[in-house]
Design an enzyme around this catalytic site. Structure first.
Site, PDB file in Angstrom:
ATOM      1  N   GLY A  39       0.618  -1.301  -0.166  1.00  0.00           N
ATOM      2  CA  GLY A  39       0.048   0.067   0.073  1.00  0.00           C
ATOM      3  C   GLY A  39       0.807   1.271  -0.097  1.00  0.00           C
ATOM      4  O   GLY A  39       0.228   2.326  -0.287  1.00  0.00           O
ATOM      5  N   GLN A  98      -9.456  24.344   7.232  1.00  0.00           N
ATOM      6  CA  GLN A  98      -8.647  24.276   8.598  1.00  0.00           C
ATOM      7  C   GLN A  98      -7.317  24.990   8.588  1.00  0.00           C
ATOM      8  O   GLN A  98      -6.394  24.620   8.908  1.00  0.00           O
ATOM      9  CB  GLN A  98      -8.398  22.799   8.724  1.00  0.00           C
ATOM     10  N   HIS A 131      -9.718  28.315  -0.230  1.00  0.00           N
ATOM     11  CA  HIS A 131     -10.801  28.583   0.387  1.00  0.00           C
ATOM     12  C   HIS A 131     -10.556  29.960   1.411  1.00  0.00           C
ATOM     13  O   HIS A 131     -11.671  30.865   1.632  1.00  0.00           O
ATOM     14  CB  HIS A 131     -11.047  27.467   1.398  1.00  0.00           C
ATOM     15  N   ASP A 170     -22.633  33.456   2.246  1.00  0.00           N
ATOM     16  CA  ASP A 170     -22.197  33.787   3.594  1.00  0.00           C
ATOM     17  C   ASP A 170     -21.434  35.076   3.450  1.00  0.00           C
ATOM     18  O   ASP A 170     -20.970  35.594   2.316  1.00  0.00           O
ATOM     19  CB  ASP A 170     -21.460  32.652   4.255  1.00  0.00           C
ATOM     20  N   LYS A 193     -25.775  33.302   7.689  1.00  0.00           N
ATOM     21  CA  LYS A 193     -26.037  31.922   8.246  1.00  0.00           C
ATOM     22  C   LYS A 193     -25.306  31.734   9.578  1.00  0.00           C
ATOM     23  O   LYS A 193     -24.377  32.324   9.982  1.00  0.00           O
ATOM     24  CB  LYS A 193     -25.603  30.817   7.083  1.00  0.00           C
ATOM     25  N   ARG A 195     -23.871  27.766  11.716  1.00  0.00           N
ATOM     26  CA  ARG A 195     -23.813  26.322  11.684  1.00  0.00           C
ATOM     27  C   ARG A 195     -24.113  25.715  12.784  1.00  0.00           C
ATOM     28  O   ARG A 195     -23.345  25.799  13.834  1.00  0.00           O
ATOM     29  CB  ARG A 195     -22.348  26.304  10.985  1.00  0.00           C
ATOM     30  N   ASP A 219     -19.942  30.538  -4.949  1.00  0.00           N
ATOM     31  CA  ASP A 219     -19.314  30.320  -3.673  1.00  0.00           C
ATOM     32  C   ASP A 219     -17.842  29.608  -4.259  1.00  0.00           C
ATOM     33  O   ASP A 219     -17.789  29.258  -5.468  1.00  0.00           O
ATOM     34  CB  ASP A 219     -19.860  29.185  -2.931  1.00  0.00           C
ATOM     35  N   THR A 227     -25.479  23.987   2.585  1.00  0.00           N
ATOM     36  CA  THR A 227     -25.450  25.394   2.656  1.00  0.00           C
ATOM     37  C   THR A 227     -26.315  25.843   1.275  1.00  0.00           C
ATOM     38  O   THR A 227     -27.098  26.726   1.235  1.00  0.00           O
ATOM     39  CB  THR A 227     -24.084  26.152   2.607  1.00  0.00           C
TER      40      THR A 227
END
EC number: 2.7.6.1
Length: 312
Positions: A39, A98, A131, A170, A193, A195, A219, A227
């Protein structure tokens, strides 16, 4: 760069890689990119890259960790083979959501990925619609940040919709929606909005007049689809004539395709920075290619020409 241009690719999106090299009118570099029986990732370059200006095309699609590891091993192989410069071409940069800690004892995974890429051997990053633009600052090497909004906006202009209202789902997407509106015309609306849980969204309020207008939700990505669907329902409840969506990255995680198929959204437009999930299709989703844009950026980097000129 005086070195020759060479392009290699991992296994994350062969179709996109082939479109890009077709636009470049260059062959795809020969390499074995696979896995050993246990693997572990296996890479063997089958071409001489010494002194070359090398570009590695690898989007971070599912399985994300496997494709990331594949990219890292390719970069290491190129560095050890004495490539003069190595540019990682990453149409979709995973872990980008993140980019900061939202609570205690959490990692900043986007920064970790940046560290891994540089350590593996990347001299430059070419990516699209991060993002969070702040991720550019995680690198101490050059980052060329492409935008697909012009491609999506040009397609909507060809649709010829009148009374268009461009909707930001958003506050974080307002700048992208405004650029889209500037290129297509129409007005702007913004949705507020919250969450209540991971990958779930609830519409709180809306600013802007949508009654009797064709709405397009703009977006950077569609992940769970929650969303998007909730925003579409809110727009129709406010009197919108129709709802469409335009997003750069079609992640379509989990039941996203089913949610969209069953929703009142007429059409969703995404780019091919990510391949559609295997075995999943929807007549509501149309894919636009970013290959010409990425190919042009690769050639400009190779020739030391301006990238920002692509967006003037």
């Amino acid at each position: 760069m005086d070195g020759r241009l060479q392009v290699f690719a991992g296994n994350s999106s062969p179709a996109l890689a082939n479109r890009i090299v077709s636009e470049l009118e260059a062959p795809l570099g020969r390499a074995i990119v696979g896995a050993w029986k246990d693997g572990e990732t296996r890479v063997k370059l089958e071409e001489n890259v010494r002194g070359s200006d090398v570009f590695v095309i690898q989007t971070m699609s599912r399985p994300v960790n496997q494709n990331l590891m594949e990219l890292l091993v390719i970069l290491d192989a190129l560095r050890r083979a004495s490539a003069a410069r190595i540019t990682a071409v990453i149409p979709y940069y995973a872990y980008a959501r993140q980019e900061k800690k939202t609570s205690g004892r959490e990692p900043i995974s986007a920064k970790l990925v940046a560290n891994l890429l540089v350590t593996a051997g990347a001299d430059r990053i070419l990516t699209m619609d991060l993002h969070s633009p702040a991720i550019e600052g995680f690198f101490d090497i050059q980052v060329d940040h492409l935008r697909a909004t012009p491609i999506l906006a040009a397609h909507f202009r060809r649709l010829g919709l009148d009374d268009l209202v461009v909707v930001s789902p958003d506050s974080g997407s307002v700048a992208r929606a405004e650029e889209f509106r500037r290129r297509t015309g129409g007005s702007l609306a913004i949705i507020s909005k919250q969450r209540p849980g991971p990958e779930r969204a609830e519409v709180l309020e809306m600013v802007g007049d949508v009654e009797g207008r064709h709405a397009v939700i703009v977006d950077d990505m569609i992940s769970s689809g929650w969303t998007l669907v909730k925003a579409a329902e809110a727009l129709l409840a406010r009197g919108a004539r129709s709802v469409r969506a335009a997003a750069v990255h079609g992640v379509f995680a989990g039941e996203a395709m089913r949610l969209i198929q069953e929703s009142p959204i007429e059409k969703v437009f995404v780019t091919d920075t990510l391949p559609l999930p295997e075995g999943v299709s929807s007549d509501k989703v149309e894919v636009l290619t970013v290959a010409p844009l990425i190919a042009e950026a690769i050639m400009r980097i190779h020739k030391d020409l301006s990238i920002s000129a692509l967006f003037t």
